[in-house]
Write an enzyme that holds these catalytic residues in place. Structure first.
Site, PDB file in Angstrom:
ATOM      1  N   ASP A 149       0.827  -1.203   0.000  1.00  4.79           N
ATOM      2  CA  ASP A 149       0.000   0.000   0.000  1.00  4.79           C
ATOM      3  C   ASP A 149       0.865   1.258   0.000  1.00  4.79           C
ATOM      4  O   ASP A 149       1.764   1.399   0.824  1.00  4.79           O
ATOM      5  CB  ASP A 149      -0.910  -0.005   1.232  1.00  4.79           C
ATOM      6  CG  ASP A 149      -2.271   0.552   0.942  1.00  4.79           C
ATOM      7  OD1 ASP A 149      -2.377   1.774   0.773  1.00  4.79           O
ATOM      8  OD2 ASP A 149      -3.226  -0.234   0.868  1.00  4.79           O
TER       9      ASP A 149
ATOM     10  N   SER B  15      -6.623   3.902  -1.596  1.00  4.08           N
ATOM     11  CA  SER B  15      -6.691   2.474  -1.277  1.00  4.08           C
ATOM     12  C   SER B  15      -8.025   1.852  -1.657  1.00  4.08           C
ATOM     13  O   SER B  15      -8.077   0.722  -2.150  1.00  4.08           O
ATOM     14  CB  SER B  15      -6.420   2.258   0.215  1.00  4.08           C
ATOM     15  OG  SER B  15      -5.108   2.651   0.539  1.00  4.08           O
TER      16      SER B  15
ATOM     17  N   HIS C 104     -11.997  10.850   0.272  1.00  4.68           N
ATOM     18  CA  HIS C 104     -13.172  10.556   1.096  1.00  4.68           C
ATOM     19  C   HIS C 104     -14.346  11.477   0.778  1.00  4.68           C
ATOM     20  O   HIS C 104     -15.501  11.125   1.039  1.00  4.68           O
ATOM     21  CB  HIS C 104     -12.825  10.697   2.576  1.00  4.68           C
ATOM     22  CG  HIS C 104     -11.862   9.671   3.072  1.00  4.68           C
ATOM     23  ND1 HIS C 104     -12.257   8.478   3.624  1.00  4.68           N
ATOM     24  CD2 HIS C 104     -10.507   9.654   3.087  1.00  4.68           C
ATOM     25  CE1 HIS C 104     -11.196   7.765   3.966  1.00  4.68           C
ATOM     26  NE2 HIS C 104     -10.121   8.461   3.646  1.00  4.68           N
TER      27      HIS C 104
ATOM     28  N   ARG D 109      -4.244  14.903   5.499  1.00  3.24           N
ATOM     29  CA  ARG D 109      -3.649  13.647   5.030  1.00  3.24           C
ATOM     30  C   ARG D 109      -3.711  13.553   3.514  1.00  3.24           C
ATOM     31  O   ARG D 109      -2.728  13.209   2.869  1.00  3.24           O
ATOM     32  CB  ARG D 109      -4.369  12.441   5.643  1.00  3.24           C
ATOM     33  CG  ARG D 109      -3.866  12.050   7.003  1.00  3.24           C
ATOM     34  CD  ARG D 109      -4.744  10.981   7.593  1.00  3.24           C
ATOM     35  NE  ARG D 109      -4.614   9.710   6.895  1.00  3.24           N
ATOM     36  CZ  ARG D 109      -4.090   8.611   7.420  1.00  3.24           C
ATOM     37  NH1 ARG D 109      -3.609   8.644   8.644  1.00  3.24           N
ATOM     38  NH2 ARG D 109      -4.050   7.486   6.750  1.00  3.24           N
ATOM     39  N   ASP D 110      -4.881  13.832   2.970  1.00  2.00           N
ATOM     40  CA  ASP D 110      -5.040  13.810   1.520  1.00  2.00           C
ATOM     41  C   ASP D 110      -4.803  15.187   0.923  1.00  2.00           C
ATOM     42  O   ASP D 110      -4.925  15.381  -0.292  1.00  2.00           O
ATOM     43  CB  ASP D 110      -6.446  13.318   1.153  1.00  2.00           C
ATOM     44  CG  ASP D 110      -6.714  11.932   1.717  1.00  2.00           C
ATOM     45  OD1 ASP D 110      -5.781  11.112   1.690  1.00  2.00           O
ATOM     46  OD2 ASP D 110      -7.832  11.677   2.183  1.00  2.00           O
TER      47      ASP D 110
ATOM     48  N   ARG E  85      -9.715  14.949  11.373  1.00  2.00           N
ATOM     49  CA  ARG E  85     -10.169  13.618  10.949  1.00  2.00           C
ATOM     50  C   ARG E  85      -9.655  12.505  11.857  1.00  2.00           C
ATOM     51  O   ARG E  85     -10.236  11.421  11.903  1.00  2.00           O
ATOM     52  CB  ARG E  85      -9.764  13.359   9.496  1.00  2.00           C
ATOM     53  CG  ARG E  85      -8.271  13.428   9.243  1.00  2.00           C
ATOM     54  CD  ARG E  85      -7.937  13.223   7.776  1.00  2.00           C
ATOM     55  NE  ARG E  85      -8.061  11.816   7.388  1.00  2.00           N
ATOM     56  CZ  ARG E  85      -7.979  11.388   6.132  1.00  2.00           C
ATOM     57  NH1 ARG E  85      -7.812  12.253   5.146  1.00  2.00           N
ATOM     58  NH2 ARG E  85      -8.073  10.106   5.855  1.00  2.00           N
TER      59      ARG E  85
ATOM     60  N   ARG F  35     -11.281   4.727  12.198  1.00  2.00           N
ATOM     61  CA  ARG F  35     -11.874   3.478  11.704  1.00  2.00           C
ATOM     62  C   ARG F  35     -11.318   2.255  12.428  1.00  2.00           C
ATOM     63  O   ARG F  35     -11.613   1.125  12.048  1.00  2.00           O
ATOM     64  CB  ARG F  35     -11.618   3.333  10.207  1.00  2.00           C
ATOM     65  CG  ARG F  35     -10.164   3.131   9.834  1.00  2.00           C
ATOM     66  CD  ARG F  35      -9.966   2.995   8.344  1.00  2.00           C
ATOM     67  NE  ARG F  35      -8.546   2.922   8.021  1.00  2.00           N
ATOM     68  CZ  ARG F  35      -8.046   3.113   6.810  1.00  2.00           C
ATOM     69  NH1 ARG F  35      -8.854   3.393   5.807  1.00  2.00           N
ATOM     70  NH2 ARG F  35      -6.752   3.036   6.593  1.00  2.00           N
TER      71      ARG F  35
ATOM     72  N   ARG G 205     -16.864   7.989   0.781  1.00  2.00           N
ATOM     73  CA  ARG G 205     -16.157   6.754   1.123  1.00  2.00           C
ATOM     74  C   ARG G 205     -16.615   6.280   2.499  1.00  2.00           C
ATOM     75  O   ARG G 205     -16.597   7.048   3.460  1.00  2.00           O
ATOM     76  CB  ARG G 205     -14.654   6.983   1.077  1.00  2.00           C
ATOM     77  CG  ARG G 205     -13.843   5.761   1.472  1.00  2.00           C
ATOM     78  CD  ARG G 205     -12.400   5.909   1.080  1.00  2.00           C
ATOM     79  NE  ARG G 205     -11.528   5.124   1.940  1.00  2.00           N
ATOM     80  CZ  ARG G 205     -10.220   4.994   1.769  1.00  2.00           C
ATOM     81  NH1 ARG G 205      -9.642   5.598   0.746  1.00  2.00           N
ATOM     82  NH2 ARG G 205      -9.490   4.284   2.602  1.00  2.00           N
TER      83      ARG G 205
ATOM     84  N   LYS H 127      -5.987  -1.806   6.862  1.00  2.00           N
ATOM     85  CA  LYS H 127      -6.314  -2.107   5.461  1.00  2.00           C
ATOM     86  C   LYS H 127      -7.171  -3.359   5.309  1.00  2.00           C
ATOM     87  O   LYS H 127      -7.332  -3.854   4.188  1.00  2.00           O
ATOM     88  CB  LYS H 127      -5.019  -2.261   4.648  1.00  2.00           C
ATOM     89  CG  LYS H 127      -4.107  -1.041   4.676  1.00  2.00           C
ATOM     90  CD  LYS H 127      -4.741   0.163   3.982  1.00  2.00           C
ATOM     91  CE  LYS H 127      -3.827   1.379   4.043  1.00  2.00           C
ATOM     92  NZ  LYS H 127      -4.395   2.541   3.316  1.00  2.00           N
TER      93      LYS H 127
END
EC number: 5.4.2.12
Length: 534
Positions: free
Chosen positions: A15, A65, A126, A156-157, A188, A194, A261, A334
């Site tokens: 990943d 991902s 997301h 992050r993104d 986030r 998660r 997402r 993941k």
């Protein structure tokens, strides 16, 4: 009766392991990876597209991902939700969406409020800020009286300190819309956990449902709030849940969660809709109307605004139909990707599909544990290989992506070297069973650790990703008695057809990807592949 030995195909997805020849800030090139380096030299390899239109995203959009594993498992290019929702805004069908319109009407009819909750950035992994702006316009057109925005900051993104830029876009958009208010801000890290770290989710939930504010010396507006945390060394991802205006969620309110997402929205949505909910104490709230952009989880009692594609004959389903056993393994970060996403959104495993979840380290951020659980993932994989019953084993190594997101070069290098050592062990086990090892990635990340300005880069990239095919006896799948040859210009959609090619199985018509093997024995010798009704 002698047990039949299965020669497995092992797909190792590294990943966040992208390719670029640029050396500076390239953790993958800087790291010592003797095993992977030697495999690239000794075995067939190629580079694959893992971003943009080749994986169903807008042109130039970095991969991620979810999209990567969906495309790998599907063997086809699937229009992603980012594109689907974006197109609906362009053609105005977004504003006629029944579920979104009903959420607005529900708030109006109850003389209550509409709350919009989601990630506020243009990361496109997301969510997308354009979707939020369209929701605000929809609420305006429906004459919603009270609209409260609960913005989750990214980091992050997107770059780690871009929150003020994105929130200003929203603030400017609602400047003359007196009914709309930015109510709360949360990193986030809290609102989108998660990994069942429920204390983080609880912190976000509490700020959404309470009008208590975090007291600051500065006045509470979004700029001052964010600067307050920047001055303490806290970047966007980690901004504590904070209230800057009134607007807590109350009885009879409507809520729209606008992330498309699912995986990082499930926990916070659970806290509002799951009865009973036992992960932390929640506030009694009655008659809520909860809408999610997409299907976050079939067990959640929510209204879905954009219904999923019906996806059939992903690799896992095809293997099941051919009567073959398969195995999936990853650590927590993941796990959904090698199961749910790899299977095209199917929650339950297919018959003959075994799964193993390895817990990720219980640390605040993974730079504190760069090895993550890679070694245990490897041992679980080797145990599965040794059973000699699985035709296809899918593994995810999370390290390069999760460490790439930290922006810490030294720790990311360490994580990559750990994965290389794990590949050494994996290769030995595969070779003993005369199996096939395919090493690839779902998107780039760790190969670009700094921006052009020299700041930490925590986002994914649009770079190509490697694919290496290690087959014990290359002649077995080569049509000319020599080493297999792989074509260029492939994409992630070509991996599943390649696996079926090696297994001598006919791919289903839904798989529009093509095998990467140029000189397959089945094509060069006109050998008919095994086929069943798919």
């Amino acid at each position: 009766m002698k047990k039949k030995i299965v020669h497995p195909i092992v797909l190792a997805i590294l990943d966040g392991w992208g390719h670029t020849n640029i050396q500076q800030g390239n953790a993958i090139k800087i790291a010592k990876t003797p095993t992977i380096d030697s495999l690239i030299q000794a075995y067939p390899s190629t580079l694959l597209a893992a971003s943009g239109q080749e994986v169903g995203l807008p042109k130039g959009q970095m991969g991620n991902s979810e999209v990567g594993h969906t495309t790998i498992g599907g063997g086809r290019v699937i229009q992603q939700e980012l594109v689907k929702i974006g197109n609906s805004i362009v053609d105005n069908s977004f504003f006629n969406n029944l579920e979104l319109n009903e959420a607005c009407e529900y708030a109006n009819n109850n003389k209550a409020s509409l709350h919009l909750i989601g990630l506020c950035s243009n990361g496109g992994v997301h969510s997308h800020i354009d979707h939020l702006l369209a929701l605000i316009d929809l609420a305006d057109s429906k004459q919603v009286t009270n609209l409260y925005l609960h913005l989750i900051t990214d980091g992050r993104d997107t770059s780690s300190n871009s929150a003020k830029y994105f929130i200003k876009i929203v603030a400017d958009h609602i400047e003359h819309k007196q009914f709309a208010t930015i109510s709360t801000i949360s990193g986030r890290y809290y609102a989108m956990d998660r990994d069942f770290r429920w204390s983080r989710t609880q912190a976000a939930y509490n700020i959404l449902t309470s009008n208590n504010s975090i007291k600051l010396n500065a006045s509470v507006n979004y700029g001052d709030l964010i600067d307050h945390y920047y001055n303490k060394g806290i970047s966007d991802e980690f901004i504590p849940p904070s209230r800057i205006n009134l607007g807590s969620i109350k009885d009879n309110d409507a809520i729209v969660f606008f992330n498309f997402r699912p995986d990082r929205m499930r926990q916070i949505v659970q806290a509002f809709v799951q009865k009973p909910f036992n992960c932390f104490a929640t506030k009694p709230l009655y008659n809520l109307r909860v809408v999610t952009f997409t299907n976050y989880d079939t067990s959640l009692n929510t209204t879905i605004a954009f219904h999923p594609h019906i996806l059939n004959n992903f690799l896992g389903e095809v293997l099941y139909k051919y009567g073959l056993k398969q195995f999936r393994v990853s650590e927590t970060e993941k796990y959904a990707h090698v199961t749910y996403f790899f299977n095209g959104g199917a929650e339950e495993p297919f018959p003959g599909e075994d799964r193993e979840l390895v817990s990720s380290p219980d640390v605040t951020t993974y730079d504190l544990s760069p090895d993550m659980s890679a070694e245990l993932v490897t041992q679980k994989s080797i145990s599965a290989i040794k059973k000699a019953i699985y035709s296809c084993i899918v593994i995810n190594y999370a390290n390069a992506d999760m460490l790439g997101h930290t922006g810490k070069l030294k720790e990311t290098i360490q994580s990559i070297e750990t994965v290389d050592r794990c590949i050494t062990e994996l290769l030995d086990a595969v070779s003993k069973l005369n199996g096939t090892l395919i090493i690839t990635a779902d998107h780039g990340n760790a190969e670009c650790m700094f921006t052009d300005e020299g700041n930490p880069c925590t986002a994914h990239t649009t770079n190509l990703v490697p694919l290496i095919l290690i087959e014990g006896e290359q002649e077995a799948i080569s049509g000319h008695g020599g080493q297999v040859k792989l074509r260029n210009n492939g994409s992630l959609a070509d991996i599943a057809p390649t696996i079926l090619d090696i297994l001598h199985l006919k791919k289903p018509p839904e798989m529009t990807g093509k095998s990467l093997i140029i000189n397959s024995r089945y094509e060069t010798r006109n050998i008919e592949k095994t086929s069943i009704e798919l």
